[in-house]
Motif scaffolding. Sequence first.
Motif, mmCIF file in Angstrom:
data_model
loop_
_atom_site.group_PDB
_atom_site.id
_atom_site.type_symbol
_atom_site.label_atom_id
_atom_site.label_comp_id
_atom_site.label_asym_id
_atom_site.label_seq_id
_atom_site.Cartn_x
_atom_site.Cartn_y
_atom_site.Cartn_z
ATOM 1 N N UNK B 73 0.841 -1.206 0.000
ATOM 2 C CA UNK B 73 0.000 0.000 0.000
ATOM 3 C C UNK B 73 0.869 1.247 0.000
ATOM 4 N N UNK B 74 0.398 2.286 -0.656
ATOM 5 C CA UNK B 74 1.075 3.578 -0.587
ATOM 6 C C UNK B 74 0.826 4.188 0.803
ATOM 7 N N UNK B 75 1.711 5.093 1.243
ATOM 8 C CA UNK B 75 1.506 5.725 2.562
ATOM 9 C C UNK B 75 0.153 6.433 2.646
ATOM 10 N N UNK B 76 -0.437 6.423 3.843
ATOM 11 C CA UNK B 76 -1.722 7.096 4.052
ATOM 12 C C UNK B 76 -1.616 8.600 3.821
ATOM 13 N N UNK B 77 -0.458 9.160 4.207
ATOM 14 C CA UNK B 77 -0.228 10.591 3.977
ATOM 15 C C UNK B 77 0.687 10.724 2.759
ATOM 16 N N UNK B 78 0.178 11.379 1.716
ATOM 17 C CA UNK B 78 0.961 11.530 0.483
ATOM 18 C C UNK B 78 2.083 12.546 0.720
ATOM 19 N N UNK B 79 3.311 12.139 0.393
ATOM 20 C CA UNK B 79 4.467 12.997 0.680
ATOM 21 C C UNK B 79 5.114 13.528 -0.593
ATOM 22 N N UNK B 80 5.271 14.859 -0.649
ATOM 23 C CA UNK B 80 6.024 15.496 -1.730
ATOM 24 C C UNK B 80 7.269 16.129 -1.122
ATOM 25 N N UNK B 81 8.397 15.955 -1.789
ATOM 26 C CA UNK B 81 9.658 16.518 -1.303
ATOM 27 C C UNK B 81 10.248 17.479 -2.318
ATOM 28 N N UNK B 82 10.623 18.658 -1.850
ATOM 29 C CA UNK B 82 11.377 19.601 -2.658
ATOM 30 C C UNK B 82 12.815 19.529 -2.148
ATOM 31 N N UNK B 83 13.698 18.969 -2.938
ATOM 32 C CA UNK B 83 15.085 18.771 -2.489
ATOM 33 C C UNK B 83 16.033 19.437 -3.472
ATOM 34 N N UNK B 84 17.174 19.940 -2.974
ATOM 35 C CA UNK B 84 18.109 20.626 -3.864
ATOM 36 C C UNK B 84 19.009 19.649 -4.628
ATOM 37 N N UNK B 85 19.579 20.128 -5.730
ATOM 38 C CA UNK B 85 20.719 19.427 -6.292
ATOM 39 C C UNK B 85 21.823 19.502 -5.248
ATOM 40 N N UNK B 86 22.457 18.385 -4.974
ATOM 41 C CA UNK B 86 23.572 18.347 -4.014
ATOM 42 C C UNK B 86 24.708 17.585 -4.676
ATOM 43 N N UNK B 87 25.905 18.062 -4.499
ATOM 44 C CA UNK B 87 27.055 17.428 -5.166
ATOM 45 C C UNK B 87 27.329 16.041 -4.570
ATOM 46 N N UNK B 177 8.423 18.294 13.923
ATOM 47 C CA UNK B 177 7.512 17.886 12.854
ATOM 48 C C UNK B 177 6.326 17.105 13.407
ATOM 49 N N UNK B 178 6.596 16.167 14.323
ATOM 50 C CA UNK B 178 5.505 15.318 14.809
ATOM 51 C C UNK B 178 4.472 16.136 15.595
ATOM 52 N N UNK B 179 4.943 17.114 16.393
ATOM 53 C CA UNK B 179 4.003 17.965 17.131
ATOM 54 C C UNK B 179 3.185 18.815 16.163
ATOM 55 N N UNK B 180 3.841 19.280 15.102
ATOM 56 C CA UNK B 180 3.142 20.121 14.128
ATOM 57 C C UNK B 180 2.124 19.304 13.354
ATOM 58 N N UNK B 181 2.486 18.076 12.998
ATOM 59 C CA UNK B 181 1.539 17.177 12.323
ATOM 60 C C UNK B 181 0.324 16.911 13.207
ATOM 61 N N UNK B 182 0.594 16.668 14.494
ATOM 62 C CA UNK B 182 -0.495 16.341 15.416
ATOM 63 C C UNK B 182 -1.469 17.506 15.558
ATOM 64 N N UNK B 183 -0.963 18.743 15.381
ATOM 65 C CA UNK B 183 -1.809 19.930 15.540
ATOM 66 C C UNK B 183 -2.614 20.250 14.279
ATOM 67 N N UNK B 184 -2.291 19.587 13.163
ATOM 68 C CA UNK B 184 -3.037 19.835 11.925
ATOM 69 C C UNK B 184 -4.429 19.230 12.027
ATOM 70 N N UNK B 185 -5.443 19.920 11.470
ATOM 71 C CA UNK B 185 -6.775 19.309 11.475
ATOM 72 C C UNK B 185 -6.799 18.060 10.592
ATOM 73 N N UNK B 186 -7.518 17.023 11.033
ATOM 74 C CA UNK B 186 -7.692 15.809 10.224
ATOM 75 C C UNK B 186 -8.717 16.102 9.132
ATOM 76 N N UNK B 187 -8.751 15.411 7.995
ATOM 77 C CA UNK B 187 -7.792 14.382 7.641
ATOM 78 C C UNK B 187 -6.482 14.989 7.135
ATOM 79 N N UNK B 188 -5.388 14.354 7.514
ATOM 80 C CA UNK B 188 -4.078 14.801 7.048
ATOM 81 C C UNK B 188 -3.707 13.934 5.854
ATOM 82 N N UNK B 189 -3.977 14.461 4.689
ATOM 83 C CA UNK B 189 -3.848 13.622 3.493
ATOM 84 C C UNK B 189 -2.549 13.804 2.738
ATOM 85 N N UNK B 190 -1.987 15.005 2.809
ATOM 86 C CA UNK B 190 -0.716 15.189 2.106
ATOM 87 C C UNK B 190 0.140 16.238 2.795
#
Lengths: 243, 243
Positions: B73-87, B177-190
Motif C-alpha cells: 500500500x502507498x503511505x496514508x499521507x501523500x508525501x512530496x519533497x522539494x530537495x536541492x541538487x547536491x554534489x 515535525x511530529x508535534x506540528x503534524x499532530x496539531x493539523x486538522x484531520x484528515x491529514x492527506x498530504x
Amino acid sequence: MSSRFYCGDQPLVTGQRIDLPAEESRHLLKTMRGRVGDRLVVFGGGRQYAAELVATDGKRATVELGEQVSGPAEPQIQMTFLVPWIKGGKTEFLIQKLTELGAARVIVFQARREVAKGDDSKIDRLARIALEACKQCERVTVPEISTAASIKTAFESAAGDPGARFILHERDGSRTLTATLAALPAPRESVIFASGPEGGWHPEELAEMGDDVVSVTMGPRILRAETAPLVAAAAVLAFAGEI
Amino acid sequence: MSSRFYCGDQPLVTGQRIDLPAEESRHLLKTMRGRVGDRLVVFGGGRQYAAELVATDGKRATVELGEQVSGPAEPQIQMTFLVPWIKGGKTEFLIQKLTELGAARVIVFQARREVAKGDDSKIDRLARIALEACKQCERVTVPEISTAASIKTAFESAAGDPGARFILHERDGSRTLTATLAALPAPRESVIFASGPEGGWHPEELAEMGDDVVSVTMGPRILRAETAPLVAAAAVLAFAGEI
C-alpha cells in the motif's frame, strides 16, 4: 562552532590543560593553521568546553578549557544498533547516519548471508567516521563502536543493556515498531535493534536470537539493508516527539 | 517476485498485450535471458500483474497480462519533497531513499548556496533511479520526478497540492515535525517538505517561501542535507503508525 575538536572520552573540567589526540592536533595545527592564542571548542565524555590553544611543539596541540558550553541533548531513548558488515561502504554509511541520529552504540557483526567480511582492524576507521559525524552534527557524545563475530555474540555484547530488543524483519511484518514501542511499559529508556544484511536473515540466525527479541516491520515496502536501521532510529525519535 | 518489470504509467487490464519499454525489454531479454513462455510480474500506473512473455523480435518484449497481484500500500499521507541538487551523488541518493520510503513526488530545485548545478537533462537518470528503487522495494507506484529553477518555482509546481507545507530548518527549531503534524486538522492527506542544501537556506529563499510554510526541526542534532528529508519521511510514516 566550526572549530570543534575531540579530546578523547575523558572527564573534563574548566581550567584543565589537555593535549589533543594526534589526529585532532594535526587537524588543528596543519589543516586549520592553528596558532597559540586561538579560540576553539573541544568536546569529549559527553561535555563540551570553550578552549584556547595555549601551547604546541609543532605536533601536539595543548588547550586550556574555559567555560562549559551546552551541546544538543542525547535522545531520551538510548538506541543500540546491531548492524552487519555490508559491502560497498554501506556499513560506514550506517555508522555516519546512525551517529547523526543519536545512536549510543553500534555493534557491527558478521552476517551469514553477507559476502563482505569485517574484522577488528576496521574498527579505527569506523570510530573515525563516528567522530567526524559528531563534529558535523554538533553532537558531544561519540557512540561506542565495536564488532562481533555473529548476531548471537552481538546480542551477548549487549546483554547488560535492559532495553527492549527488536529485530527488523520485513518478511514477518504484522507488528509495527511504533505500535510495539507504545505497548512497552514506561519508562522506555533503551532499545536494541538488530538489522540484517542484503541477503536477509539466515534461519539459524533467527533461531539463535532468543525469545526476548521481538520482530517488527518498517512498513510495507522492502527497505534496503542500509535504510532500515535509519528508519528505525527516526521512528524512535518520532515516537518520543523529538523530531 | 524477483522478475518485476515496469511497463510505463498507463492503465493496465488483465488480458492486455503490451510492449515493455526499451530498457525494460533489454533487461528482460539480454540480462535475464527471457524466453517466450517465461512467467514474470509487470507493474505500472499503481497496479501490478502476473504476466507471460508472449512474443519478441529480439529487441522488444511483448507480454500478456494475467491476474492482478497486490503490491504494498502507498503511505496514508501523500508525501512530496522539494530537495536541492547536491554534489557527490547525494541528490541521486535522496531519490532512491525517498522512493523506498514512499514519496509520491520529488521536485529537485537549484538552491542558492549549492555549487552543484542540475538541469532537465539529468531528469531521465533520476527517473531511472526511482524506477530501480521501486523494483527493489516492491513498490508499484513510481514517484513523479521533476525539476525547478528555484525553491520558489518548486513550491509553485506544487501549488495544486492542498497538503501542509513544511520547511526543514535546523536553526529555527522550536517546533518538531511530529508535534506540528499532530496539531493539523484531520484528515491529514498530504504534506510537502522543502529541505535545504549543504550550505543551508539563503535568507532570500526563506523570504520567498510564503506565510503558509511552517518551519520545523528534525531534532537537536544538525542533520546533513541528504539525511533530513529521509528522517522527515520516516517521521511521517511513524506518525501515521505505518512503521
